[in-house]
Design a protein around this motif. Structure first.
Motif, PDB file in Angstrom:
ATOM      1  N   LEU A  44       1.255  -1.372  -0.089  1.00 30.80           N
ATOM      2  CA  LEU A  44      -0.320  -0.191   0.239  1.00 30.80           C
ATOM      3  C   LEU A  44       1.033   1.460   0.163  1.00 30.80           C
ATOM      4  O   LEU A  44       1.754   1.155   0.822  1.00 30.80           O
ATOM      5  CB  LEU A  44      -1.254   0.338   1.019  1.00 30.80           C
ATOM      6  CG  LEU A  44      -2.270  -0.992   1.293  1.00 30.80           C
ATOM      7  CD1 LEU A  44      -3.019  -0.895   2.680  1.00 30.80           C
ATOM      8  CD2 LEU A  44      -3.292   0.131  -0.123  1.00 30.80           C
ATOM      9  N   PHE A  45       0.458   1.460  -0.958  1.00 27.06           N
ATOM     10  CA  PHE A  45       1.457   2.957  -0.715  1.00 27.06           C
ATOM     11  C   PHE A  45      -0.113   4.659  -0.570  1.00 27.06           C
ATOM     12  O   PHE A  45      -0.728   4.696  -1.576  1.00 27.06           O
ATOM     13  CB  PHE A  45       1.779   3.924  -2.470  1.00 27.06           C
ATOM     14  CG  PHE A  45       2.926   5.002  -2.716  1.00 27.06           C
ATOM     15  CD1 PHE A  45       3.601   4.744  -1.738  1.00 27.06           C
ATOM     16  CD2 PHE A  45       2.380   5.968  -3.475  1.00 27.06           C
ATOM     17  CE1 PHE A  45       5.038   6.165  -2.257  1.00 27.06           C
ATOM     18  CE2 PHE A  45       3.521   6.926  -3.625  1.00 27.06           C
ATOM     19  CZ  PHE A  45       4.094   7.233  -3.223  1.00 27.06           C
ATOM     20  N   VAL A 145       8.272   8.232  -5.551  1.00 32.13           N
ATOM     21  CA  VAL A 145       7.790   7.723  -5.855  1.00 32.13           C
ATOM     22  C   VAL A 145       8.073   6.766  -6.888  1.00 32.13           C
ATOM     23  O   VAL A 145       7.896   5.414  -7.458  1.00 32.13           O
ATOM     24  CB  VAL A 145       6.170   9.004  -7.733  1.00 32.13           C
ATOM     25  CG1 VAL A 145       7.314   9.372  -8.272  1.00 32.13           C
ATOM     26  CG2 VAL A 145       5.212   7.838  -8.314  1.00 32.13           C
ATOM     27  N   GLY A 146       9.955   6.942  -7.107  1.00 34.53           N
ATOM     28  CA  GLY A 146      10.391   6.322  -7.843  1.00 34.53           C
ATOM     29  C   GLY A 146      10.627   4.685  -7.384  1.00 34.53           C
ATOM     30  O   GLY A 146      10.745   3.983  -8.134  1.00 34.53           O
ATOM     31  N   ALA A 153       7.265  -3.473  -8.933  1.00 37.86           N
ATOM     32  CA  ALA A 153       7.522  -4.188 -10.444  1.00 37.86           C
ATOM     33  C   ALA A 153       7.012  -5.808 -10.840  1.00 37.86           C
ATOM     34  O   ALA A 153       6.812  -6.056  -9.541  1.00 37.86           O
ATOM     35  CB  ALA A 153       9.207  -4.621 -10.595  1.00 37.86           C
ATOM     36  N   GLY A 154       6.304  -6.303 -11.886  1.00 36.51           N
ATOM     37  CA  GLY A 154       5.663  -7.165 -12.226  1.00 36.51           C
ATOM     38  C   GLY A 154       4.457  -6.895 -10.895  1.00 36.51           C
ATOM     39  O   GLY A 154       3.615  -7.663 -11.615  1.00 36.51           O
ATOM     40  N   ALA A 155       3.591  -5.759 -10.781  1.00 35.40           N
ATOM     41  CA  ALA A 155       2.535  -5.856  -9.856  1.00 35.40           C
ATOM     42  C   ALA A 155       1.487  -5.121 -10.838  1.00 35.40           C
ATOM     43  O   ALA A 155       1.821  -4.839 -12.234  1.00 35.40           O
ATOM     44  CB  ALA A 155       2.509  -5.168  -8.647  1.00 35.40           C
ATOM     45  N   GLN A 156       0.200  -5.762 -10.153  1.00 39.17           N
ATOM     46  CA  GLN A 156      -0.736  -4.498 -11.139  1.00 39.17           C
ATOM     47  C   GLN A 156      -0.726  -3.927 -10.017  1.00 39.17           C
ATOM     48  O   GLN A 156      -1.400  -3.402  -9.120  1.00 39.17           O
ATOM     49  CB  GLN A 156      -1.808  -5.668 -10.867  1.00 39.17           C
ATOM     50  CG  GLN A 156      -2.361  -6.643 -11.582  1.00 39.17           C
ATOM     51  CD  GLN A 156      -2.504  -6.740 -12.948  1.00 39.17           C
ATOM     52  OE1 GLN A 156      -2.824  -5.798 -13.897  1.00 39.17           O
ATOM     53  NE2 GLN A 156      -2.113  -7.490 -13.797  1.00 39.17           N
ATOM     54  N   ILE A 157      -0.984  -2.080 -10.602  1.00 32.54           N
ATOM     55  CA  ILE A 157      -0.623  -0.844  -9.643  1.00 32.54           C
ATOM     56  C   ILE A 157      -2.416  -0.704 -10.503  1.00 32.54           C
ATOM     57  O   ILE A 157      -2.696  -0.588 -11.026  1.00 32.54           O
ATOM     58  CB  ILE A 157       0.101   0.006 -10.491  1.00 32.54           C
ATOM     59  CG1 ILE A 157       1.287  -0.185 -10.578  1.00 32.54           C
ATOM     60  CG2 ILE A 157      -0.543   1.396  -9.280  1.00 32.54           C
ATOM     61  CD1 ILE A 157       2.187   0.673 -10.397  1.00 32.54           C
TER      62      ILE A 157
END
Lengths: 160, 105
Positions: A44-45, A145-146, A153-157
């Motif tokens: 979670l971001f 954010v970077g 990487a490799g995830a669904q956002i």
């Protein structure tokens, strides 16, 4: 896209929570927890007003938005009356408890203990002059954010 | 509806591959199901979860949420995910011979 890739199960989700209302925060929490329950990686971001959900002093007092929320079926002027948001919040919390949805703080601990990761957005933290100690201890870090994209990487956002 | 071979018997399963009939389940079947799920040994903590899920399901008709599971069984969230990696509620339900949990939490 071939059929083979089209039917690959989702392995990993990175969910952005950008809103600070109770109704803005819960969908992301439920999706992150649900991902862990299904054996997916989840992070979670929290960004902009979404940070309210991981701030020690704020997270227990998130409110349902009763103004500017057509889904409430409440005329704007009524929604703006004092106490209306508190009332709607109380009702929502009561109903959620009935179906076993925990309060925000407990929910975050649950997600963290299940292996989900919690991150706060660096830009927002700097904007509001916040410090690490303003956040819950479960927070895994304050990242740019970077760095978020690197971790995703490799995830669904998913943006909420 | 399909079947799976457990200890020489063909047992009916539902669309998710979980046992279709509660009466087909016993502790030996559970051990076999656990092996198929990649859990070679069921510890006493595994049994705590399995028995608790069966108890709730028998009384209420469906398996409990993870939140309730951890609160009432005495096994915390971290341990639960270690005991049943890659989806604790659904894998514990499968081993317990119950349908896949329907709740979101």
């Amino acid at each position: 896209m071939t059929d083979e890739t089209a039917f690959q199960p989702i392995q990993k989700v990175s969910i952005v929570i950008s809103k600070g209302s109770l109704d803005g925060v819960y969908p992301g929490l439920i999706m992150a927890n649900g991902a862990r329950m299904e054996g997916m990686e989840a992070s979670l971001f929290f960004t902009f007003f979404g940070l309210e959900a991981v701030l020690n002093k704020r997270m227990d007092n998130l409110k349902v938005a009763t103004v500017g929320n057509p889904g409430m079926h409440m005329p704007t002027l009524i929604g703006a009356l004092p106490g209306m948001s508190a009332f709607a919040t109380m009702m929502m919390k009561k109903e959620m408890e009935k179906i076993d949805i925990p309060p925000v703080r407990e929910f975050l601990t649950m997600i963290h203990d299940s292996g989900g990761e919690l991150y706060a957005c660096r830009a927002t933290v700097d904007m509001y002059h916040l410090k690490r100690e303003d956040f819950i201890s479960e927070l895994d870090g304050i990242i740019s954010v970077g760095q978020f994209y690197e971790k995703a990487a490799g995830a669904q956002i998913i943006f909420t | 509806m399909g079947t799976i071979n457990i200890l020489g018997k063909q047992l009916a399963v539902d669309a998710d591959g979980n046992l279709a009939n509660r009466s087909d389940w016993n502790e030996d079947v559970a051990r076999e199901l656990a092996k198929q799920e990649g859990i070679p040994n069921l510890t006493s903590q595994h049994w705590t979860i399995i028995n608790y899920m069966r108890k709730v399901s028998e009384k209420e008709g469906s398996a409990p949420s993870i939140r309730r599971l951890t609160k009432e069984s005495g096994v915390d969230t971290k341990t639960l995910y270690q005991l049943f990696p890659k989806g604790p509620a659904k894998r514990a339900a499968k081993i317990a011979g119950l349908p896949k949990p329907v709740g979101c939490i």
